[in-house]
Scaffold this motif. Sequence first.
Motif, PDB file in Angstrom:
ATOM      1  N   ALA A  40       0.826  -1.109  -0.093  1.00 37.28           N
ATOM      2  CA  ALA A  40      -0.117  -0.031   0.080  1.00 37.28           C
ATOM      3  C   ALA A  40       0.950   1.302   0.209  1.00 37.28           C
ATOM      4  CB  ALA A  40      -0.857   0.084   1.252  1.00 37.28           C
ATOM      5  N   MET A  41       1.896   1.086   0.733  1.00 35.04           N
ATOM      6  CA  MET A  41       2.886   2.406   0.730  1.00 35.04           C
ATOM      7  C   MET A  41       3.650   2.490  -0.604  1.00 35.04           C
ATOM      8  SD  MET A  41       3.855   4.801   2.605  1.00 35.04           S
ATOM      9  CE  MET A  41       3.162   4.382   4.293  1.00 35.04           C
ATOM     10  N   MET A  42       3.930   1.383  -1.189  1.00 33.46           N
ATOM     11  CA  MET A  42       4.609   1.520  -2.372  1.00 33.46           C
ATOM     12  C   MET A  42       3.469   2.140  -3.487  1.00 33.46           C
ATOM     13  SD  MET A  42       6.502  -2.180  -2.671  1.00 33.46           S
ATOM     14  CE  MET A  42       7.219  -1.715  -4.538  1.00 33.46           C
ATOM     15  N   THR A  43       2.295   1.808  -3.419  1.00 35.12           N
ATOM     16  CA  THR A  43       1.398   2.516  -4.237  1.00 35.12           C
ATOM     17  C   THR A  43       1.258   3.727  -3.986  1.00 35.12           C
ATOM     18  OG1 THR A  43       0.282   0.373  -4.271  1.00 35.12           O
ATOM     19  CG2 THR A  43      -1.058   2.279  -4.919  1.00 35.12           C
ATOM     20  N   ARG A  44       1.115   4.427  -2.679  1.00 34.74           N
ATOM     21  CA  ARG A  44       1.209   5.843  -2.468  1.00 34.74           C
ATOM     22  C   ARG A  44       2.336   6.543  -3.156  1.00 34.74           C
ATOM     23  NH1 ARG A  44      -0.260   6.892   3.297  1.00 34.74           N
ATOM     24  NH2 ARG A  44      -0.472   8.811   2.576  1.00 34.74           N
ATOM     25  N   ILE A  45       3.520   6.014  -2.840  1.00 38.70           N
ATOM     26  CA  ILE A  45       4.752   6.409  -3.399  1.00 38.70           C
ATOM     27  C   ILE A  45       4.784   6.632  -4.907  1.00 38.70           C
ATOM     28  CG2 ILE A  45       6.980   6.232  -3.265  1.00 38.70           C
ATOM     29  CD1 ILE A  45       7.113   5.026  -0.354  1.00 38.70           C
ATOM     30  N   ALA A  46       4.216   5.475  -5.465  1.00 41.60           N
ATOM     31  CA  ALA A  46       4.298   5.329  -7.029  1.00 41.60           C
ATOM     32  C   ALA A  46       3.416   6.744  -7.334  1.00 41.60           C
ATOM     33  CB  ALA A  46       3.807   4.141  -7.233  1.00 41.60           C
ATOM     34  N   PHE A  47       2.345   7.113  -6.945  1.00 42.54           N
ATOM     35  CA  PHE A  47       1.525   7.925  -7.347  1.00 42.54           C
ATOM     36  C   PHE A  47       2.643   9.372  -7.382  1.00 42.54           C
ATOM     37  CE2 PHE A  47      -2.103   5.126  -7.175  1.00 42.54           C
ATOM     38  CZ  PHE A  47      -2.705   5.304  -8.330  1.00 42.54           C
ATOM     39  N   GLU A  48       3.131   9.577  -6.306  1.00 40.96           N
ATOM     40  CA  GLU A  48       3.891  10.731  -6.276  1.00 40.96           C
ATOM     41  C   GLU A  48       5.097  10.659  -7.028  1.00 40.96           C
ATOM     42  OE1 GLU A  48       4.999  14.548  -5.117  1.00 40.96           O
ATOM     43  OE2 GLU A  48       3.110  13.428  -4.257  1.00 40.96           O
ATOM     44  N   ALA A  49       5.629   9.860  -6.907  1.00 38.36           N
ATOM     45  CA  ALA A  49       6.741   9.488  -8.102  1.00 38.36           C
ATOM     46  C   ALA A  49       6.381   9.962  -9.433  1.00 38.36           C
ATOM     47  CB  ALA A  49       7.592   8.102  -7.983  1.00 38.36           C
ATOM     48  N   GLU A  50       5.301   9.399  -9.976  1.00 41.51           N
ATOM     49  CA  GLU A  50       4.681   9.564 -11.430  1.00 41.51           C
ATOM     50  C   GLU A  50       4.370  11.237 -11.429  1.00 41.51           C
ATOM     51  OE1 GLU A  50       3.526   8.750 -15.082  1.00 41.51           O
ATOM     52  OE2 GLU A  50       4.827   7.691 -13.738  1.00 41.51           O
ATOM     53  N   ALA A  51       3.825  11.572 -10.384  1.00 45.80           N
ATOM     54  CA  ALA A  51       3.545  13.133 -10.397  1.00 45.80           C
ATOM     55  C   ALA A  51       4.607  14.092 -10.712  1.00 45.80           C
ATOM     56  CB  ALA A  51       2.537  13.699  -9.274  1.00 45.80           C
ATOM     57  N   PRO A  56      11.569   6.087  -8.356  1.00 50.66           N
ATOM     58  CA  PRO A  56      12.978   5.370  -7.487  1.00 50.66           C
ATOM     59  C   PRO A  56      13.210   4.041  -7.913  1.00 50.66           C
ATOM     60  CG  PRO A  56      10.709   5.191  -6.410  1.00 50.66           C
ATOM     61  CD  PRO A  56      10.581   5.914  -7.725  1.00 50.66           C
ATOM     62  N   GLU A  57      14.410   3.760  -7.472  1.00 54.11           N
ATOM     63  CA  GLU A  57      14.692   2.064  -7.429  1.00 54.11           C
ATOM     64  C   GLU A  57      14.393   1.705  -6.200  1.00 54.11           C
ATOM     65  OE1 GLU A  57      19.011   1.559  -8.286  1.00 54.11           O
ATOM     66  OE2 GLU A  57      19.107   3.224  -9.970  1.00 54.11           O
ATOM     67  N   TRP A  58      13.400   0.494  -6.197  1.00 54.96           N
ATOM     68  CA  TRP A  58      13.038  -0.049  -4.973  1.00 54.96           C
ATOM     69  C   TRP A  58      13.048  -1.543  -5.052  1.00 54.96           C
ATOM     70  CZ3 TRP A  58       7.626   2.980  -4.451  1.00 54.96           C
ATOM     71  CH2 TRP A  58       6.906   2.796  -5.532  1.00 54.96           C
ATOM     72  N   ASP A  81      16.001  14.455  -6.115  1.00 56.38           N
ATOM     73  CA  ASP A  81      15.957  13.303  -5.189  1.00 56.38           C
ATOM     74  C   ASP A  81      15.668  13.792  -3.809  1.00 56.38           C
ATOM     75  OD1 ASP A  81      17.232  11.491  -6.886  1.00 56.38           O
ATOM     76  OD2 ASP A  81      18.830  13.112  -7.127  1.00 56.38           O
ATOM     77  N   PHE A  82      15.846  14.974  -3.486  1.00 51.43           N
ATOM     78  CA  PHE A  82      15.438  15.631  -2.055  1.00 51.43           C
ATOM     79  C   PHE A  82      13.874  15.784  -2.118  1.00 51.43           C
ATOM     80  CE2 PHE A  82      20.148  15.746  -1.625  1.00 51.43           C
ATOM     81  CZ  PHE A  82      20.006  15.278  -0.253  1.00 51.43           C
ATOM     82  N   MET A  83      13.393  16.229  -3.265  1.00 49.12           N
ATOM     83  CA  MET A  83      12.091  16.822  -3.366  1.00 49.12           C
ATOM     84  C   MET A  83      11.175  15.411  -2.984  1.00 49.12           C
ATOM     85  SD  MET A  83      11.731  19.436  -6.337  1.00 49.12           S
ATOM     86  CE  MET A  83      10.149  19.352  -6.544  1.00 49.12           C
ATOM     87  N   LEU A  84      11.700  14.569  -3.737  1.00 40.51           N
ATOM     88  CA  LEU A  84      11.037  13.214  -3.670  1.00 40.51           C
ATOM     89  C   LEU A  84      10.976  12.384  -2.095  1.00 40.51           C
ATOM     90  CD1 LEU A  84       8.817  10.900  -4.794  1.00 40.51           C
ATOM     91  CD2 LEU A  84      10.909   9.791  -5.759  1.00 40.51           C
ATOM     92  N   ALA A  85      12.306  12.499  -1.864  1.00 34.78           N
ATOM     93  CA  ALA A  85      12.714  11.788  -0.384  1.00 34.78           C
ATOM     94  C   ALA A  85      11.651  12.863   0.510  1.00 34.78           C
ATOM     95  CB  ALA A  85      14.146  11.955  -0.119  1.00 34.78           C
ATOM     96  N   ASN A  86      11.670  14.076   0.678  1.00 33.58           N
ATOM     97  CA  ASN A  86      11.055  14.571   1.420  1.00 33.58           C
ATOM     98  C   ASN A  86       9.305  14.483   1.350  1.00 33.58           C
ATOM     99  OD1 ASN A  86      11.997  16.827   3.104  1.00 33.58           O
ATOM    100  ND2 ASN A  86      13.078  17.329   1.426  1.00 33.58           N
ATOM    101  N   LYS A  87       8.680  14.132   0.316  1.00 34.67           N
ATOM    102  CA  LYS A  87       7.337  13.591  -0.032  1.00 34.67           C
ATOM    103  C   LYS A  87       7.379  12.352   0.551  1.00 34.67           C
ATOM    104  CE  LYS A  87       3.306  14.548  -1.233  1.00 34.67           C
ATOM    105  NZ  LYS A  87       2.517  15.668  -0.570  1.00 34.67           N
ATOM    106  N   ILE A  88       8.170  11.393   0.230  1.00 34.29           N
ATOM    107  CA  ILE A  88       8.032  10.137   0.890  1.00 34.29           C
ATOM    108  C   ILE A  88       8.099  10.205   2.335  1.00 34.29           C
ATOM    109  CG2 ILE A  88       9.359   7.854   1.095  1.00 34.29           C
ATOM    110  CD1 ILE A  88      10.305   8.355  -1.970  1.00 34.29           C
TER     111      ILE A  88
END
Length: 94
Positions: A40-51, A56-58, A81-88
């Motif tokens: 479920a967490m991967m799914t939430r992160i995937a939507f943000e990564a796409e946006a 990520p490599e995961w 990378d820092f923008m996505l890390a912060n959002k994650i």
Amino acid sequence: MKTYSEAEVKAKLEKLDYWDFEDGYLVTSLDFKDFADAFAMMTRIAFEAEAQQHHPEWSNVYNNLTIRLTTHDAEGITEKDFMLANKIEEIIKG
């Protein structure tokens, strides 16, 4: 796109709770209650990564999710990378 030096990366990492700098990547490893929670967490992160158009490599093994971030086009760590890390981190903390 500007890549950060190792010193700059380490300084910026002080503002993040879950991330380290390893082998040229921002890296985190997270444990969840079970596989369903991890997925479920991967799914939430995937939507943000796409946006953000930054993916990520995961890897996921049962309840563990390991995430590695780098900007391949820039061959290093960038603000992307820092923008996505912060959002994650925001997503994880709920």
